[in-house]
Design an enzyme around this catalytic site. Structure first.
Site, PDB file in Angstrom:
ATOM      1  N   ASP A   1      -4.631 -59.743   1.617  1.00 41.15           N
ATOM      2  CA  ASP A   1      -4.895 -59.518   3.028  1.00 41.15           C
ATOM      3  C   ASP A   1      -6.274 -58.861   3.205  1.00 41.15           C
ATOM      4  O   ASP A   1      -7.260 -59.315   2.642  1.00 41.15           O
ATOM      5  CB  ASP A   1      -3.751 -58.642   3.573  1.00 41.15           C
ATOM      6  CG  ASP A   1      -3.816 -58.354   5.042  1.00 41.15           C
ATOM      7  OD1 ASP A   1      -3.332 -59.182   5.814  1.00 41.15           O
ATOM      8  OD2 ASP A   1      -4.326 -57.289   5.411  1.00 41.15           O
TER       9      ASP A   1
ATOM     10  N   ASP B   1       2.945 -68.635   5.817  1.00 39.47           N
ATOM     11  CA  ASP B   1       2.324 -67.395   6.298  1.00 39.47           C
ATOM     12  C   ASP B   1       2.150 -67.451   7.812  1.00 39.47           C
ATOM     13  O   ASP B   1       1.496 -68.346   8.336  1.00 39.47           O
ATOM     14  CB  ASP B   1       0.972 -67.223   5.597  1.00 39.47           C
ATOM     15  CG  ASP B   1       0.432 -65.812   5.687  1.00 39.47           C
ATOM     16  OD1 ASP B   1       0.618 -65.182   6.746  1.00 39.47           O
ATOM     17  OD2 ASP B   1      -0.182 -65.356   4.712  1.00 39.47           O
TER      18      ASP B   1
ATOM     19  N   HIS C   1       3.636 -63.999   4.294  1.00 38.80           N
ATOM     20  CA  HIS C   1       2.392 -63.264   4.071  1.00 38.80           C
ATOM     21  C   HIS C   1       2.538 -62.187   2.997  1.00 38.80           C
ATOM     22  O   HIS C   1       1.535 -61.607   2.581  1.00 38.80           O
ATOM     23  CB  HIS C   1       1.928 -62.623   5.380  1.00 38.80           C
ATOM     24  CG  HIS C   1       0.556 -62.023   5.315  1.00 38.80           C
ATOM     25  ND1 HIS C   1      -0.572 -62.746   5.008  1.00 38.80           N
ATOM     26  CD2 HIS C   1       0.135 -60.732   5.503  1.00 38.80           C
ATOM     27  CE1 HIS C   1      -1.627 -61.958   5.008  1.00 38.80           C
ATOM     28  NE2 HIS C   1      -1.228 -60.723   5.299  1.00 38.80           N
TER      29      HIS C   1
END
Length: 413
Positions: A237, A364, A392
């Protein structure tokens, strides 16, 4: 990181009052006791008598049939249990956790035969729900010692066996607990860092004003490496931007960089720029989840971003086990906004000299697969891996597959 996308919303998003997703069914149904209580009592009373008499011996043989085992059978059962553990650690459906290791599909008939009662009628014990017949290839199993010895071979022959795991925006080192366990079982050394204002770090995220401040705990880990020691950085991320920042500072200490559903920047880009260039608009779910903080006043840029806890599951954990969603709901923290705006200076001599790999997450909802593909096309890594069925947070939803990819990357020469 859905948090990085927050910068596209011009105002504070109201908390959603929508209903939560349906609860998951994590618990397996209770199992029946493998030994009927009456049978156990008969076996016990028989054994308490004189073992030297024929009468007592007959009682033990009759009442205890299927209960008493010789050493060979006990050893066979132990090996079978280890093999099941190996299957769990090496593959299968990662959506569930180790609590489902010995599922109802596991054949118990081989471990616990049926027992005859007084009437001669067989009393069934817990049995497999599968109708598969045992094949000749099921046994013999490899020696138990060999099974256990293979556990420490994954890290053999790699350039470095040291992983440093960098969490995404709002997460903390806690999110890697499954990955840490699997890598260490394979013989790897693992560090998981809490970036500034994350996890157990006490810093107020509203007071973090640069990438250097945010990444300070990671810098400390790399600074302490010995001469000639290298690591594999894994950034998830927003942690991908931190990894890129460290690649520029310490090219001689980083063997490889892995971007896991992460922001992978080019020279002169910020996270905000990256999403602007890709012309991606946050989803309705993302816009509903965003909560902005203005520590310097409403007339100044936001200082931090948070996510509505009620929407976390749908946004970040749509394929993850319920217990991990619960862990995240009480552990996630706001993300500092200033590092999202910071443009990184990434040179070919430093950043460009390090081998990069990207792991895409296919289910995701925070950084859609289409955006991840756009990033890898505009800034191609050496190799791309695809995690099917992952949300995710693949360290929760697909820990086994993620572990295999990380191990494979460590072995690429």
């Amino acid at each position: 990181m859905g948090n990085s996308l927050a910068c596209f919303s011009p105002k504070i998003a109201a908390k959603s009052s929508g209903s939560a997703s349906p609860a998951r069914r994590d618990a397996s149904p209770p199992r029946a006791s493998p030994y009927p209580s009456s049978t156990a009592r008969r076996a016990t009373s028989s054994l308490s008598g004189s073992a030297s008499t024929k009468k007592s011996k007959k009682k033990v043989e009759t009442a205890g049939a299927g209960v008493l085992y010789d050493d060979a059978l006990i050893r066979e059962q132990a090996i079978a249990a280890v093999m099941l553990l190996k299957q769990y650690q090496s593959g299968g459906d990662e959506k569930d956790d180790s609590l489902r290791l010995f599922s109802r599909s596991t054949s118990t008939s081989a471990l616990f035969p049926s027992v005859s009662g007084k009437s001669g009628v067989k009393q069934s014990v817990a049995r497999s729900s599968t109708s598969r017949r045992r094949s000749g290839s099921d046994f013999p199993l490899p020696p138990l010692q060999q099974i256990l010895a293979d556990e420490g071979l994954e890290a053999d022959g790699v350039e470095t066996n040291h992983f440093v795991l960098v969490h995404g925006g709002g997460y903390g080192a806690w999110c890697w607990y499954k990955t840490i366990t699997l890598l260490r079982q394979g013989g790897f050394k693992v560090d998981a860092v809490d970036l500034m204002g994350s996890g157990i770090q006490s810093t107020d995220t509203n007071n973090i004003n640069s990438m250097a401040e945010y990444a300070k705990p990671l810098i400390n880990i790399i600074d302490k490496l010995g001469d000639g020691e290298k690591v594999i950085l894994v950034g998830h991320d927003f942690g991908g931007a931190c990894v890129s920042y460290l690649m520029e500072l310490y090219p001689h200490k980083i063997a490889k960089a892995v971007f896991l559903a992460a922001a992978m920047l080019k020279n002169g880009q910020s996270v905000l720029d990256m999403f602007s260039v890709q012309q991606e608009v946050p989803s309705d779910l993302m816009q509903q989840a965003q909560i902005f903080f203005y520590g310097n006043g409403k007339n100044q840029p936001p200082t931090a971003i948070d996510l509505d806890k009620a929407l976390l599951e749908d946004l970040l954990f749509n394929q993850s086990p319920a217990k991990d969603v619960a862990l995240a709901s009480v552990s996630m923290r706001p993300i500092p906004f200033a590092p999202i705006l910071e443009k990184l200076n990434l040179s070919d001599a430093n950043y460009g000299s390090i081998r990069r790999f990207y792991i895409e997450t296919q289910e995701d909802h925070a950084i859609p697969a289409s955006l991840q593909e756009a990033m890898t096309k505009s800034n191609p890594p050496e190799k791309i891996f695809h995690l099917k069925g992952s949300d995710h947070s693949p360290f929760f939803s697909k820990p086994q597959a993620l572990h295999r990819f990380l191990t494979d990357i460590s072995k690429i020469s």
